[in-house]
Design a protein around this motif. Structure first.
Motif, PDB file in Angstrom:
ATOM      1  N   LEU A 145       0.805  -1.010  -0.609  1.00  0.00           N
ATOM      2  CA  LEU A 145      -0.089  -0.296  -0.166  1.00  0.00           C
ATOM      3  C   LEU A 145       0.650   1.387   0.046  1.00  0.00           C
ATOM      4  O   LEU A 145       1.560   1.450   0.593  1.00  0.00           O
ATOM      5  N   TRP A 289       1.861  -5.905   3.610  1.00  0.00           N
ATOM      6  CA  TRP A 289       0.301  -5.751   3.934  1.00  0.00           C
ATOM      7  C   TRP A 289      -0.007  -7.224   3.348  1.00  0.00           C
ATOM      8  O   TRP A 289      -0.728  -7.189   2.615  1.00  0.00           O
ATOM      9  N   LEU A 392      -7.017  -5.309   5.566  1.00  0.00           N
ATOM     10  CA  LEU A 392      -6.668  -4.091   5.540  1.00  0.00           C
ATOM     11  C   LEU A 392      -7.472  -3.309   5.567  1.00  0.00           C
ATOM     12  O   LEU A 392      -8.005  -3.400   5.730  1.00  0.00           O
ATOM     13  N   TRP A 396      -7.603   3.007   4.712  1.00  0.00           N
ATOM     14  CA  TRP A 396      -6.202   3.276   4.504  1.00  0.00           C
ATOM     15  C   TRP A 396      -5.135   4.641   2.799  1.00  0.00           C
ATOM     16  O   TRP A 396      -4.804   5.727   3.399  1.00  0.00           O
ATOM     17  N   ALA A 451      -3.276  -1.377  -4.604  1.00  0.00           N
ATOM     18  CA  ALA A 451      -3.385  -0.507  -4.417  1.00  0.00           C
ATOM     19  C   ALA A 451      -4.738   0.993  -5.052  1.00  0.00           C
ATOM     20  O   ALA A 451      -5.758   1.062  -5.179  1.00  0.00           O
ATOM     21  N   CYS A 454      -8.295  -0.660  -4.087  1.00  0.00           N
ATOM     22  CA  CYS A 454      -8.369  -0.605  -3.322  1.00  0.00           C
ATOM     23  C   CYS A 454      -9.410   1.488  -3.569  1.00  0.00           C
ATOM     24  O   CYS A 454     -10.145   1.855  -2.958  1.00  0.00           O
TER      25      CYS A 454
END
Length: 490
Positions: A145, A289, A392, A396, A451, A454
């Protein structure tokens, strides 16, 4: 056995099974299949069997580098190596190391595996393998991430730090901060501390109390928590602080490399709590992660996927490790990340399925097979509990400024990704790639893909990697030779 000026090495002896990947799953699968009477080709990109888990220094350096104590399950490793060596001497095993598989294809009578031989790098020679059955055990890679400063020299993956230790006895940095989530942070921190590095902090985003909701998998896997206790003892002896519900939210550089790490305590959703940020001097950062299953060779073959429960998709398999493509099997992290013990058991179960489906004479007894399947179920339950205990942090992305690079290869920022999503032009990482070039660089989205996913996808939608017909970089010369030749390992 012979070789042409451009084509691959050839042999007239037929083979029953190609196993791609010589880590714990691949080694166990190959050994079981060989013991059952099959003729096997085991191919791996490394210089020796073992994969990342049993990674060792080069032969000429073994015994001279400080890598003692870094490996677990060495009794299993040595037993598998001995089995493979014995079958290699009889000619039943063809072991191809330093061979990079770049694609696979399904044929009427089985599978074709295309690889390049890099034993004499930089020369590349094409290799074409054919067999009625194919078993893919290619493992997984670090999930990252981004955060402001993650592109600074000195910021590595946790897996990268461990690979340097196992492969070369290299302790990277003097003052190290580790961050992310999951038990993998503990062995990396313990190994660094035991070898002289000052591990200033281990920042675990999750809370240990999350494991209290999953007591059964813990109780059924005492070796797991015993191992964690040993790492905890090492960290305590070296006075390494483990800060839970804490994350690395930024890094700052000085003279061309990381110099300061910024950490913050996290709210329940993963948002940094105001007033909790700390600045820590460090010359090395390791971040992890979890891991993403390596599906490059499986996706083009049309395998069905299943939600792995940790934000990623994995290959769907039955209780015999068969995929939804007849004749295609997979084991280990490609089925969901769960550790080496699970990978070994899955490899053995997969090989038994191959033996059954090919009507081989040497099936193991029913009691042994039942024990392996029970081990798979037990370890899979632990893996699911681990994913739920170390998710996760949902919020974030709040760590990211708009100028934070998300795709480092193509220098695509978080702001560019957010803009593509805000305009309703991109709803997944593939569309972001088309609009911003995120994922079009050297790593082909392996570092930034999860990433980007997400940032633009629904929170409960797991990451599905893009399908790639070429899984690893290959020269045009080797590619052309592979297409021209009809020679093969058959």
């Amino acid at each position: 056995m012979a070789s042409g000026p451009h084509g691959p090495v050839t042999t007239s002896e037929p083979r029953d099974l190609v196993v791609v990947g010589a880590g714990p799953a691949g080694m166990a699968a190959a050994a079981t299949a060989l013991d059952g009477g099959l003729r096997v080709v085991l191919v791996d990109s490394g210089a020796a069997p073992g994969g990342q888990f049993w990674r060792h220094p080069p032969l000429h350096a073994q015994g001279t580098l400080p890598t003692a104590g870094l490996h677990h399950g060495l009794r299993t490793y040595r037993a598998l190596r001995a089995t493979l060596s014995a079958h290699r001497r009889t000619g039943r095993l063809t072991l191809l190391l330093n061979h990079h598989v770049w694609t696979t294809a399904r044929e009427d009578d089985g599978f074709t595996v295309h690889a390049v031989d890099r034993t004499r790098a930089p020369e590349e020679r094409p290799v074409v393998l054919r067999a009625p059955a194919l078993l893919v055990a290619t493992g997984a890679y670090d999930r990252q991430l981004p955060f402001p400063g993650w592109d600074l020299p000195g910021v590595l993956t946790a897996g990268g730090l461990q690979s340097l230790l196992k492969g070369g006895g290299v302790v990277t940095g003097r003052r190290v901060v580790l961050g992310g989530t999951g038990p993998f942070l503990l062995p990396v921190a313990a190994a660094l501390a035991a070898r002289g590095a000052e591990v200033v902090a281990v920042c675990e985003a999750a809370a240990p109390s999350a494991w209290l909701r999953h007591p059964v998998p813990l109780l059924r896997n005492p070796a797991k928590w015993a191992e964690a206790a040993r790492y905890g003892g090492t960290l305590a002896r070296h006075r390494v602080p483990v800060r839970t519900r804490t994350a690395i939210v930024g890094a700052e550089g000085e003279q061309g490399r990381v110099a300061v790490v910024r950490t913050a305590s996290l709210d329940v959703d993963g948002s940094p709590l105001p007033g909790t940020e700390r600045r820590i001097e460090a010359d090395t950062v390791g971040v992890g992660w979890g891991f993403v299953p390596q599906l490059d060779l499986l996706l083009p073959l049309g395998c069905d996927l299943a939600d792995a429960g940790d934000g990623t998709m994995a290959t769907a398999v039955d209780d015999g490790q068969r995929t939804t493509v007849p004749g295609l099997y997979t084991a280990g992290e490609t089925c969901g990340v769960g550790g080496a013990a699970l990978a070994v058991s899955e490899g053995r179960v997969a090989a038994v399925s191959v033996l059954t489906d090919l009507s081989a004479p040497g099936l193991p007894n029913a009691r042994r097979l039942a024990a392996e399947r029970a081990a798979v179920a037990r370890h899979r339950a632990f893996a699911r509990a681990m994913a739920q205990a170390h998710p996760l942090p949902p919020a974030w992305p709040a760590w990211l400024t708009d100028d934070t690079p998300v795709c480092r290869c193509e220098e695509v920022t978080a702001g560019a990704v957010r803009s593509a999503h805000a305009d309703d032009a991109a709803s997944d990482h593939r569309q972001v790639k088309q609009l911003t070039r995120a994922g079009m660089g050297w790593c082909q989205g392996r570092m930034c893909g999860p990433a980007v996913h997400c940032l633009v996808s629904a929170r409960d939608q797991p990451y599905v990697p893009a399908e790639r017909l070429i899984a690893t970089p290959v020269t045009l010369g080797a590619l052309a030779d592979s297409g021209e030749t009809t020679s093969d390992h058959t």
